[in-house]
Design a protein around this motif. Sequence first.
Motif, mmCIF file in Angstrom:
data_model
loop_
_atom_site.group_PDB
_atom_site.id
_atom_site.type_symbol
_atom_site.label_atom_id
_atom_site.label_comp_id
_atom_site.label_asym_id
_atom_site.label_seq_id
_atom_site.Cartn_x
_atom_site.Cartn_y
_atom_site.Cartn_z
ATOM 1 N N LYS A 254 3.372 58.981 112.341
ATOM 2 C CA LYS A 254 4.388 57.942 112.267
ATOM 3 C C LYS A 254 5.536 58.330 111.322
ATOM 4 C CE LYS A 254 1.459 54.257 113.915
ATOM 5 N NZ LYS A 254 0.601 53.108 113.686
ATOM 6 N N LYS A 255 5.196 59.074 110.275
ATOM 7 C CA LYS A 255 6.220 59.389 109.266
ATOM 8 C C LYS A 255 6.369 60.879 108.999
ATOM 9 C CE LYS A 255 5.680 55.051 106.747
ATOM 10 N NZ LYS A 255 5.172 54.406 105.535
ATOM 11 N N ARG A 256 5.895 61.714 109.911
ATOM 12 C CA ARG A 256 5.986 63.157 109.657
ATOM 13 C C ARG A 256 6.030 63.905 110.980
ATOM 14 N NH1 ARG A 256 1.138 65.490 110.434
ATOM 15 N NH2 ARG A 256 -0.257 63.890 111.224
ATOM 16 N N LYS A 257 6.463 65.154 110.907
ATOM 17 C CA LYS A 257 6.511 66.003 112.108
ATOM 18 C C LYS A 257 5.106 66.493 112.444
ATOM 19 C CE LYS A 257 11.080 68.079 112.224
ATOM 20 N NZ LYS A 257 11.845 69.318 112.024
ATOM 21 N N PRO A 258 4.762 66.560 113.740
ATOM 22 C CA PRO A 258 3.424 67.069 114.090
ATOM 23 C C PRO A 258 3.237 68.541 113.703
ATOM 24 C CG PRO A 258 4.691 66.456 116.075
ATOM 25 C CD PRO A 258 5.551 66.156 114.905
ATOM 26 N N GLU A 259 2.029 68.847 113.230
ATOM 27 C CA GLU A 259 1.667 70.236 112.879
ATOM 28 C C GLU A 259 0.332 70.540 113.552
ATOM 29 O OE1 GLU A 259 2.299 71.184 108.381
ATOM 30 O OE2 GLU A 259 1.893 69.035 108.578
ATOM 31 N N ALA A 260 0.394 70.960 114.803
ATOM 32 C CA ALA A 260 -0.823 71.080 115.611
ATOM 33 C C ALA A 260 -1.783 72.166 115.134
ATOM 34 C CB ALA A 260 -0.461 71.278 117.074
ATOM 35 N N LEU A 261 -1.310 73.109 114.342
ATOM 36 C CA LEU A 261 -2.243 74.136 113.846
ATOM 37 C C LEU A 261 -2.974 73.673 112.579
ATOM 38 C CD1 LEU A 261 -0.340 77.490 114.535
ATOM 39 C CD2 LEU A 261 -2.332 76.623 115.751
ATOM 40 N N GLN A 262 -2.540 72.516 112.050
ATOM 41 C CA GLN A 262 -3.195 71.922 110.885
ATOM 42 C C GLN A 262 -4.119 70.771 111.289
ATOM 43 O OE1 GLN A 262 -2.864 72.575 107.469
ATOM 44 N NE2 GLN A 262 -1.866 74.447 108.137
ATOM 45 N N TYR A 263 -3.627 69.950 112.224
ATOM 46 C CA TYR A 263 -4.332 68.727 112.609
ATOM 47 C C TYR A 263 -4.396 68.644 114.139
ATOM 48 C CZ TYR A 263 -2.937 67.718 107.820
ATOM 49 O OH TYR A 263 -2.731 67.805 106.472
ATOM 50 N N ALA A 264 -5.611 68.571 114.666
ATOM 51 C CA ALA A 264 -5.771 68.592 116.120
ATOM 52 C C ALA A 264 -5.010 67.463 116.808
ATOM 53 C CB ALA A 264 -7.256 68.519 116.472
ATOM 54 N N LEU A 265 -5.060 66.266 116.240
ATOM 55 C CA LEU A 265 -4.414 65.121 116.900
ATOM 56 C C LEU A 265 -2.904 65.303 117.029
ATOM 57 C CD1 LEU A 265 -5.480 62.399 118.067
ATOM 58 C CD2 LEU A 265 -4.689 61.307 115.991
ATOM 59 N N ASP A 266 -2.329 66.099 116.145
ATOM 60 C CA ASP A 266 -0.882 66.338 116.200
ATOM 61 C C ASP A 266 -0.459 66.977 117.524
ATOM 62 O OD1 ASP A 266 -1.142 65.441 113.613
ATOM 63 O OD2 ASP A 266 0.281 66.884 112.784
ATOM 64 N N LEU A 267 -1.388 67.671 118.182
ATOM 65 C CA LEU A 267 -1.054 68.304 119.459
ATOM 66 C C LEU A 267 -0.634 67.267 120.509
ATOM 67 C CD1 LEU A 267 -0.979 71.208 120.698
ATOM 68 C CD2 LEU A 267 -3.191 70.715 121.703
ATOM 69 N N PHE A 268 -1.182 66.052 120.400
ATOM 70 C CA PHE A 268 -0.779 64.977 121.314
ATOM 71 C C PHE A 268 0.734 64.771 121.235
ATOM 72 C CE2 PHE A 268 -4.560 62.378 122.693
ATOM 73 C CZ PHE A 268 -5.533 63.248 122.232
ATOM 74 N N TYR A 269 1.242 64.736 119.998
ATOM 75 C CA TYR A 269 2.662 64.435 119.790
ATOM 76 C C TYR A 269 3.530 65.658 120.021
ATOM 77 C CZ TYR A 269 0.450 60.332 118.003
ATOM 78 O OH TYR A 269 -0.322 59.205 117.936
ATOM 79 N N GLN A 270 2.971 66.829 119.728
ATOM 80 C CA GLN A 270 3.730 68.069 119.893
ATOM 81 C C GLN A 270 3.801 68.485 121.364
ATOM 82 O OE1 GLN A 270 2.991 70.536 116.475
ATOM 83 N NE2 GLN A 270 3.084 72.383 117.699
ATOM 84 N N ARG A 271 2.764 68.160 122.131
ATOM 85 C CA ARG A 271 2.692 68.713 123.488
ATOM 86 C C ARG A 271 2.132 67.774 124.559
ATOM 87 N NH1 ARG A 271 -0.829 73.499 125.651
ATOM 88 N NH2 ARG A 271 0.310 73.946 127.534
ATOM 89 N N LEU A 272 0.900 67.271 124.341
ATOM 90 C CA LEU A 272 0.168 66.604 125.430
ATOM 91 C C LEU A 272 0.931 65.410 126.034
ATOM 92 C CD1 LEU A 272 -3.478 66.597 123.915
ATOM 93 C CD2 LEU A 272 -2.219 68.464 124.955
ATOM 94 N N LEU A 273 1.505 64.580 125.167
ATOM 95 C CA LEU A 273 2.185 63.384 125.668
ATOM 96 C C LEU A 273 3.499 63.720 126.386
ATOM 97 C CD1 LEU A 273 1.563 61.071 122.568
ATOM 98 C CD2 LEU A 273 0.597 60.709 124.841
ATOM 99 N N LYS A 274 3.958 64.961 126.233
ATOM 100 C CA LYS A 274 5.248 65.350 126.828
ATOM 101 C C LYS A 274 5.112 66.053 128.178
ATOM 102 C CE LYS A 274 7.397 66.075 122.291
ATOM 103 N NZ LYS A 274 7.786 67.131 121.331
ATOM 104 N N ILE A 275 3.884 66.414 128.541
ATOM 105 C CA ILE A 275 3.669 67.197 129.767
ATOM 106 C C ILE A 275 4.305 66.521 130.988
ATOM 107 C CG2 ILE A 275 1.887 68.012 131.402
ATOM 108 C CD1 ILE A 275 2.010 69.753 128.889
#
Lengths: 213, 213
Positions: free
Chosen positions: B158-179
């Motif tokens: 909510k308040k930060r940029k996704p970092e998918a190599l640090q936190y698995a759930l961040d991949l949703f925001y970085q990639r999965l939801l955008k497919i």
Amino acid sequence: MNSKLKTKLIEIARTKYSTDDPSHDFNHILRVLSNIESIVKEEKADLDILIPAALFHDVVNHPKNDPKAKFSSDESAIVVKKVLENIKEYPRHKIAQVEYAVSVCSFNKGIVPNTLEAKILQDADGLEATGAISIMRTYASAGQMKINFYNQKDPFCKKRKPEALQYALDLFYQRLLKIKERCHTKKGKKIAERRTKFLLKFLKELEQELKGE
Amino acid sequence: MNSKLKTKLIEIARTKYSTDDPSHDFNHILRVLSNIESIVKEEKADLDILIPAALFHDVVNHPKNDPKAKFSSDESAIVVKKVLENIKEYPRHKIAQVEYAVSVCSFNKGIVPNTLEAKILQDADGLEATGAISIMRTYASAGQMKINFYNQKDPFCKKRKPEALQYALDLFYQRLLKIKERCHTKKGKKIAERRTKFLLKFLKELEQELKGE
């Protein structure tokens, strides 16, 4: 429990969990504490017992596929006993109940606890094996153990017995979908039922996806 | 493509995938094939190109956190070229298009393909990064890479940029939801939209669970 002692216990516990196993890291502990807070809204339980029990219940945690796995709870109980014995302000007469709650915590052991606190801890930890959280934990373990996501010929165990150490999805049938039946408290059961509905939605969605839809 | 050649290609491909990485094992390949079958119901595409492209698109697959990761597609394209050159009955003039489809397959490369087959393969592979399947794959990788399930302070970015190599759930925001926005075919987009809705349900459920509910 006063907040100073709670903070002290949290800080001691935090140092004892490694980051090597994301299914049993300190976030798992914080979620179990959070589940306990929900359950005790409806149960008059002793947080002096519940908080240290929750914080240390997985402090020794041999991998699922290790023969020592069945001793994890007993070894964790020994650790929490030693920790509490070294904290002057912790009431000594409650230590044995913390030990007891930790040692019977795992649903896998099949022990029905005879204290309210041990029942609540078992429910709170059991909830970690339901819902979205259990999906994350199941598949993280699958990645660690390098096992298949599902059985390609019969993913949903329609014609065979589940084998959770072979196929990650089998754990749903072997354990996750059954958690709700094992809960002792009303609130634990209610939460488990909603989370189980989500697991069923996951299975339905997956079935559709495996058809290429 | 005749079924004899298809079976032959499947059998060659099957031997080339290891069981070490459950996110990129042969079941992933079979699911991509299944996605292709759904998409080609609505698109007139050449299965002579699509089938080998799907079967070999991940045959070289360096781990996500390996610097060589960006060369995986190009190396896979070289493998499929060699395989097809050794199969007499495979039409030689189609080999280059298979190679092309494989080399531009990954959405991560950001290449918009200029052939229908390459577009379909990209969609079919992209669908593996949506829905229930993408949750399984994301968390299996999290287990393998021993990374956190989510950021404890701000799980839902909510308040930060996704970092998918640090936190698995961040991949949703970085990639999965955008497919869904990246799909080229009507059918691919339609499937991705339904699967994305499921990802949103997962996030909503998880938010509730993290509150101990």
